[in-house]
Design a protein around this motif. Structure first.
Motif, PDB file in Angstrom:
ATOM      1  N   UNK A 111      13.212 -21.593   3.591  1.00 24.23           N
ATOM      2  CA  UNK A 111      14.050 -20.408   3.702  1.00 24.23           C
ATOM      3  C   UNK A 111      13.142 -19.207   3.932  1.00 24.23           C
ATOM      4  N   UNK A 112      13.746 -18.109   4.364  1.00 24.20           N
ATOM      5  CA  UNK A 112      12.951 -16.927   4.676  1.00 24.20           C
ATOM      6  C   UNK A 112      12.690 -16.108   3.421  1.00 24.20           C
ATOM      7  N   UNK A 113      11.489 -16.198   2.904  1.00 22.23           N
ATOM      8  CA  UNK A 113      11.105 -15.361   1.773  1.00 22.23           C
ATOM      9  C   UNK A 113      10.605 -14.016   2.291  1.00 22.23           C
ATOM     10  N   UNK A 114      10.728 -12.988   1.460  1.00 22.43           N
ATOM     11  CA  UNK A 114      10.294 -11.645   1.847  1.00 22.43           C
ATOM     12  C   UNK A 114       8.801 -11.525   1.561  1.00 22.43           C
ATOM     13  N   UNK A 115       8.022 -11.214   2.601  1.00 20.60           N
ATOM     14  CA  UNK A 115       6.571 -11.114   2.455  1.00 20.60           C
ATOM     15  C   UNK A 115       6.048  -9.709   2.701  1.00 20.60           C
ATOM     16  N   UNK A 116       6.838  -8.887   3.366  1.00 22.48           N
ATOM     17  CA  UNK A 116       6.417  -7.519   3.664  1.00 22.48           C
ATOM     18  C   UNK A 116       6.321  -6.722   2.365  1.00 22.48           C
ATOM     19  N   UNK A 117       5.115  -6.262   1.978  1.00 26.40           N
ATOM     20  CA  UNK A 117       4.968  -5.517   0.710  1.00 26.40           C
ATOM     21  C   UNK A 117       5.866  -4.285   0.640  1.00 26.40           C
ATOM     22  N   UNK A 118       6.089  -3.628   1.763  1.00 23.85           N
ATOM     23  CA  UNK A 118       6.940  -2.444   1.773  1.00 23.85           C
ATOM     24  C   UNK A 118       8.370  -2.812   1.390  1.00 23.85           C
ATOM     25  N   UNK A 119       8.874  -3.912   1.923  1.00 20.55           N
ATOM     26  CA  UNK A 119      10.238  -4.332   1.609  1.00 20.55           C
ATOM     27  C   UNK A 119      10.358  -4.763   0.148  1.00 20.55           C
ATOM     28  N   UNK A 120       9.336  -5.434  -0.361  1.00 26.80           N
ATOM     29  CA  UNK A 120       9.345  -5.837  -1.774  1.00 26.80           C
ATOM     30  C   UNK A 120       9.333  -4.610  -2.681  1.00 26.80           C
ATOM     31  N   UNK A 121       8.529  -3.626  -2.312  1.00 22.50           N
ATOM     32  CA  UNK A 121       8.475  -2.389  -3.099  1.00 22.50           C
ATOM     33  C   UNK A 121       9.825  -1.677  -3.090  1.00 22.50           C
TER      34      UNK A 121
ATOM     35  N   UNK B 195      12.156  -3.372  -5.486  1.00 25.53           N
ATOM     36  CA  UNK B 195      11.845  -2.994  -6.869  1.00 25.53           C
ATOM     37  C   UNK B 195      12.399  -1.609  -7.187  1.00 25.53           C
ATOM     38  N   UNK B 196      12.353  -0.694  -6.213  1.00 25.16           N
ATOM     39  CA  UNK B 196      12.896   0.649  -6.420  1.00 25.16           C
ATOM     40  C   UNK B 196      14.409   0.609  -6.593  1.00 25.16           C
ATOM     41  N   UNK B 197      15.054  -0.415  -6.014  1.00 21.98           N
ATOM     42  CA  UNK B 197      16.509  -0.584  -6.158  1.00 21.98           C
ATOM     43  C   UNK B 197      16.848  -1.445  -7.375  1.00 21.98           C
ATOM     44  N   UNK B 198      15.845  -1.811  -8.152  1.00 21.07           N
ATOM     45  CA  UNK B 198      16.016  -2.645  -9.346  1.00 21.07           C
ATOM     46  C   UNK B 198      16.538  -4.040  -8.987  1.00 21.07           C
ATOM     47  N   UNK B 199      16.098  -4.552  -7.847  1.00 16.72           N
ATOM     48  CA  UNK B 199      16.379  -5.927  -7.457  1.00 16.72           C
ATOM     49  C   UNK B 199      15.183  -6.805  -7.794  1.00 16.72           C
TER      50      UNK B 199
ATOM     51  N   UNK C 158      15.433  -9.702  10.715  1.00 17.95           N
ATOM     52  CA  UNK C 158      16.018 -10.642   9.757  1.00 17.95           C
ATOM     53  C   UNK C 158      15.436 -10.424   8.367  1.00 17.95           C
ATOM     54  N   UNK C 159      14.124 -10.286   8.276  1.00 22.99           N
ATOM     55  CA  UNK C 159      13.490 -10.077   6.970  1.00 22.99           C
ATOM     56  C   UNK C 159      13.988  -8.777   6.329  1.00 22.99           C
ATOM     57  N   UNK C 160      14.172  -7.734   7.141  1.00 20.47           N
ATOM     58  CA  UNK C 160      14.666  -6.458   6.628  1.00 20.47           C
ATOM     59  C   UNK C 160      16.073  -6.590   6.072  1.00 20.47           C
ATOM     60  N   UNK C 161      16.945  -7.279   6.816  1.00 17.03           N
ATOM     61  CA  UNK C 161      18.331  -7.450   6.356  1.00 17.03           C
ATOM     62  C   UNK C 161      18.390  -8.319   5.102  1.00 17.03           C
ATOM     63  N   UNK C 162      17.600  -9.372   5.059  1.00 14.03           N
ATOM     64  CA  UNK C 162      17.556 -10.234   3.874  1.00 14.03           C
ATOM     65  C   UNK C 162      17.051  -9.450   2.663  1.00 14.03           C
ATOM     66  N   UNK C 163      16.112  -8.551   2.888  1.00 12.51           N
ATOM     67  CA  UNK C 163      15.544  -7.789   1.775  1.00 12.51           C
ATOM     68  C   UNK C 163      16.569  -6.889   1.101  1.00 12.51           C
ATOM     69  N   UNK C 164      17.658  -6.582   1.800  1.00 10.36           N
ATOM     70  CA  UNK C 164      18.694  -5.725   1.236  1.00 10.36           C
ATOM     71  C   UNK C 164      19.665  -6.495   0.341  1.00 10.36           C
TER      72      UNK C 164
END
Length: 248
Positions: A63-73, A76-80, A40-46
């Protein structure tokens, strides 16, 4: 197929084998696993935004916030932005400002009606300056609660107008996280493009427990919606199924 001049809409659902999304009315699902949470966190991160109903928020409190540093990074690489816009849909506006949701470090949005906006302002002791625009500009005193408020002129949310406004904000991919009335309303308007469904290894034998599609269907609701399988992932006892939606 769906109209592409709108954001891409993905519904993300975890169910029992017999299609129940919780064990009882207004109760949070407690039967999913760590693997489903990561999915769920992975799909939300997209996504650029997530939308969920007020009953879902009442059940979970947050609500489900994104906490995984890899997903946040990766975002950022996708300019989100680091977090998607978390939007609660509440036509009544009956939300409590002391909920933990309002303390989360995430951008928040509200979809409501003119009457619901008045109720919300009564709850936070402020007064709206509501005009006929579908997007209402939050005043300074309420920006700590919602950064964006979208207004429907009737009790039935006009999702096409809402999505137009979201797309104008450069929101191009949205996840729908429940509950059943919200998912059904999007299906009724032929707006969901694909579904991720986690099948959890249990049966919930409670007639009051909600399905992920509402059993109270509008007479104009198409009774059959075709799905096309995209992928299946099996992790331990859970099955993650990805379908695209083909409206007949």
């Amino acid at each position: 197929m769906t109209n592409r001049s709108k954001p891409h809409i993905t519904a993300i659902i975890a169910t029992s084998l017999n299609g129940k999304i919780s064990t009882d009315v207004n109760t949070r699902a407690k039967f999913t696993s760590v693997n489903d949470f990561h999915h769920l966190e992975t799909q939300v991160s997209l996504c650029d935004a997530v939308i969920f109903g007020a009953n879902t928020l009442r059940a979970y409190g947050t609500s489900l916030s994104i906490k995984d540093p890899k997903l946040i990074k990766e975002r950022q690489a996708r300019h989100q932005q680091p977090q998607p816009l978390h939007i609660v849909c509440s036509p009544s506006g009956n939300l409590k400002p002391d909920w933990a949701f309002f303390s989360q470090p995430i951008p928040r949005g509200l979809i409501t009606t003119k009457e619901g906006l008045n109720t919300w302002h009564e709850n936070i002791n402020t007064f709206p300056n509501c005009n006929n625009d579908i997007q209402y500009s939050s005043k300074e005193g309420e920006k700590s609660y919602f950064q964006n408020i979208f207004i429907s002129e009737s009790s039935i949310i006009n999702w096409h107008f809402i999505l137009d406004n979201l797309q104008n904000m450069n929101i191009n991919k949205i996840a729908i996280l429940g509950g059943e009335k919200l998912i059904t309303s999007f299906l009724k308007d032929k707006l969901i493009d694909d579904l991720w469904i986690t099948i959890c290894p249990l049966l919930i034998l409670n007639s009051k427990a909600p399905n992920f599609c509402s059993t109270f269907l509008d007479e104009n609701m198409h009774s059959i919606i075709s799905l096309q399988l995209l992928e299946v992932i099996n992790i331990k006892e859970e099955i993650f199924i990805h379908y695209t939606v083909d409206y007949l």
